[in-house]
Design an enzyme around this catalytic site. Structure first.
Site, short mmCIF file in Angstrom:
data_model
loop_
_atom_site.label_atom_id
_atom_site.label_comp_id
_atom_site.label_asym_id
_atom_site.label_seq_id
_atom_site.Cartn_x
_atom_site.Cartn_y
_atom_site.Cartn_z
N GLY A 53 52.34 24.72 35.69
CA GLY A 53 51.10 25.16 35.06
C GLY A 53 49.99 25.45 36.05
CG LEU A 141 47.25 13.98 36.58
CD1 LEU A 141 47.14 12.47 36.55
CD2 LEU A 141 48.60 14.39 37.13
CB ALA A 142 48.77 18.10 31.02
CE1 TYR A 227 41.84 27.65 25.81
CE2 TYR A 227 42.27 26.07 24.06
CZ TYR A 227 42.12 27.38 24.48
OH TYR A 227 42.25 28.41 23.59
CE1 TYR A 237 43.62 21.64 23.89
CE2 TYR A 237 41.31 21.35 24.42
CZ TYR A 237 42.63 21.37 24.80
OH TYR A 237 42.94 21.11 26.10
CE LYS A 246 41.55 18.64 28.47
NZ LYS A 246 42.14 18.52 29.81
CB VAL A 272 48.35 30.08 30.18
CG1 VAL A 272 47.41 31.11 30.77
CG2 VAL A 272 48.07 28.70 30.74
CB VAL A 273 53.09 30.12 27.64
CG1 VAL A 273 54.32 29.34 27.20
CG2 VAL A 273 52.76 31.19 26.63
CB THR A 274 51.40 25.11 30.24
OG1 THR A 274 50.58 24.49 29.24
CG2 THR A 274 50.55 26.06 31.06
#
Length: 399
Positions: A53, A141-142, A227, A237, A246, A272-274
């Site tokens: 990512g 980090l996710a 995000y 979100y 966040k 984005v696609v992650t």
């Protein structure tokens, strides 16, 4: 050696293709190289969360856009002789191979980035191998879980709304059908736990540890990724448990600004696609729509494009001018996605999407392809019926 095809369960692909992952990284490096090499940016960079990512993209930009030495921290599963590892393992291995071929310093640590042990190892490597100081710390980090270093307690985050249940149109990605998704709201405990896992506490622990050890350069900068999105995804979100985390990240950045010589900012990136975003309900449908609309308007960006723009047009401008920040001191790279014309088109499209017209009205086909790309699949230049080596070793310290 093995012959590997994709196996998808829910929002996870349980298999990975080493060759495909390596070629993905090669493509990202090429995209960065096309923009030219700059000498006036970061020189020694630590990336926490460096294997996929946005973290991987940041590492690539630093190394191949600015010739920086990089140290990456991540938690991945290595491949063995008979079984493939995680995509991030092969991404990191490929990065290391290409960076070394370029004569750049590259070292990685595979372990729990939330642990004090990881911090101690990073400090030791910076002192012994990187000239004693880093001038940029990227925090990317996710993770759904965090083990607290003091107590060993394992805390889990929750992708839930706050206050009332969230009901929305979504895609069942296993069946490619449009469904009504309903998610119960988070409890107070779940909200607090999500802030503990995904908020700024660990970022601050990292900066404090690096500071105490004297390994931050006088003008060191640090950036954490976030995000915000638009009101389409806000209930799950920004206004949900994740948003609280966040917001904690934003508050942490304000505190850290006083602890580093350069700057501390949150960078708000586009969707984005992650592997991380696929797990968020509603995101696959939103992404499928927003990609199509942004492509039509000529403003679509992938993961690497975003980080290249963050480094070149925001943080390290060629004319040396400071980056513009929003009212909360954030770097905004979601500016094109949040344009009124883009979001207006999304809102107009949202109620029209059905199972029958999903592939026609949105770029869901592109979403699916990009999702499988993350794991090394769906590349025209790879023969997936051929044996591939699954055991890949590289310059990585195992904790």
């Amino acid at each position: 050696m093995a012959i590997i095809h994709p196996k998808v369960r829910g929002f996870i692909c349980t298999t990975t293709h080493p060759k495909g992952c390596e070629l993905n990284v090669r493509d990202q490096i090429e995209a960065t190289r096309k923009l030219g090499v700059r000498e006036d940016g970061p020189k020694k960079v630590l990336v926490i969360g460096a294997s996929s990512g946005y973290g991987l993209a940041a590492r690539i930009t630093a190394a191949f856009g600015f010739k920086a030495d990089t140290l990456g921290v991540f938690f991945e599963k290595p491949g063995t002789e008979t079984k493939a590892g995680t995509a991030g393992w092969y991404n990191a291995a490929a990065f290391d191979k290409f960076a070394k071929a370029e004569g750049l310093y590259s070292k990685s640590i595979n372990g729990d980035a939330f642990s004090d042990e990881a911090r101690a190892k990073v400090i030791e490597l910076i002192k012994n191998e990187m000239g004693g100081q880093v001038d940029l710390v990227i925090y990317s980090l996710a993770s759904p879980v965090r083990k607290l270093p003091q107590t060993g307690e394992v805390i889990r985050s929750a992708l839930k709304p706050i206050g009332q249940p969230y009901k929305s149109t979504a895609i069942d990605t296993n069946k490619d059908t449009i469904i009504e998704a309903s998610i119960e709201p988070a409890t107070e405990q779940e909200i607090a736990d999500t802030v503990t896992v995904m908020g700024g506490q660990d970022w601050e622990l990292w900066i404090d540890a690096l500071n105490a050890a004297g390994v931050l350069a006088p003008q060191a900068r640090t950036v954490a990724f976030s995000y915000i999105g638009s009101d389409i995804t806000w209930p799950i979100y920004w206004h949900g448990a994740l948003g609280k985390a966040k917001q904690d990240l934003d508050e942490t950045a304000q505190r850290l600004a006083g602890k580093v010589g350069g700057s501390a900012n949150v960078a708000v990136l586009k969707s984005v696609v992650t592997q991380a975003s696929s797990a968020i309900p509603v995101m696959p449908l939103y992404l499928s729509m927003v990609f199509k609309i942004m492509q039509e308007k000529g403003v679509h960006e992938g993961t690497q494009d975003q980080l290249d723009r963050m480094f070149r047009d925001r943080m390290y401008r060629a004319d040396g001018s400071p980056a513009e920040l929003d009212e909360k001191g954030r770097l905004r790279l979601d500016d094109w996605e949040l344009r009124d014309d883009v979001q207006g088109a999304c809102k107009a499209l949202w109620p029209q999407v059905t199972t029958e017209n999903l592939f026609e009205l949105t770029d869901y086909a592109g979403y699916k392809k990009q999702f499988l790309n993350l794991f090394g699949f769906e590349r025209a230049d790879v023969n997936y019926d051929e044996d591939v080596a699954t055991e890949v070793k590289f310059d990585c310290v195992e904790l």
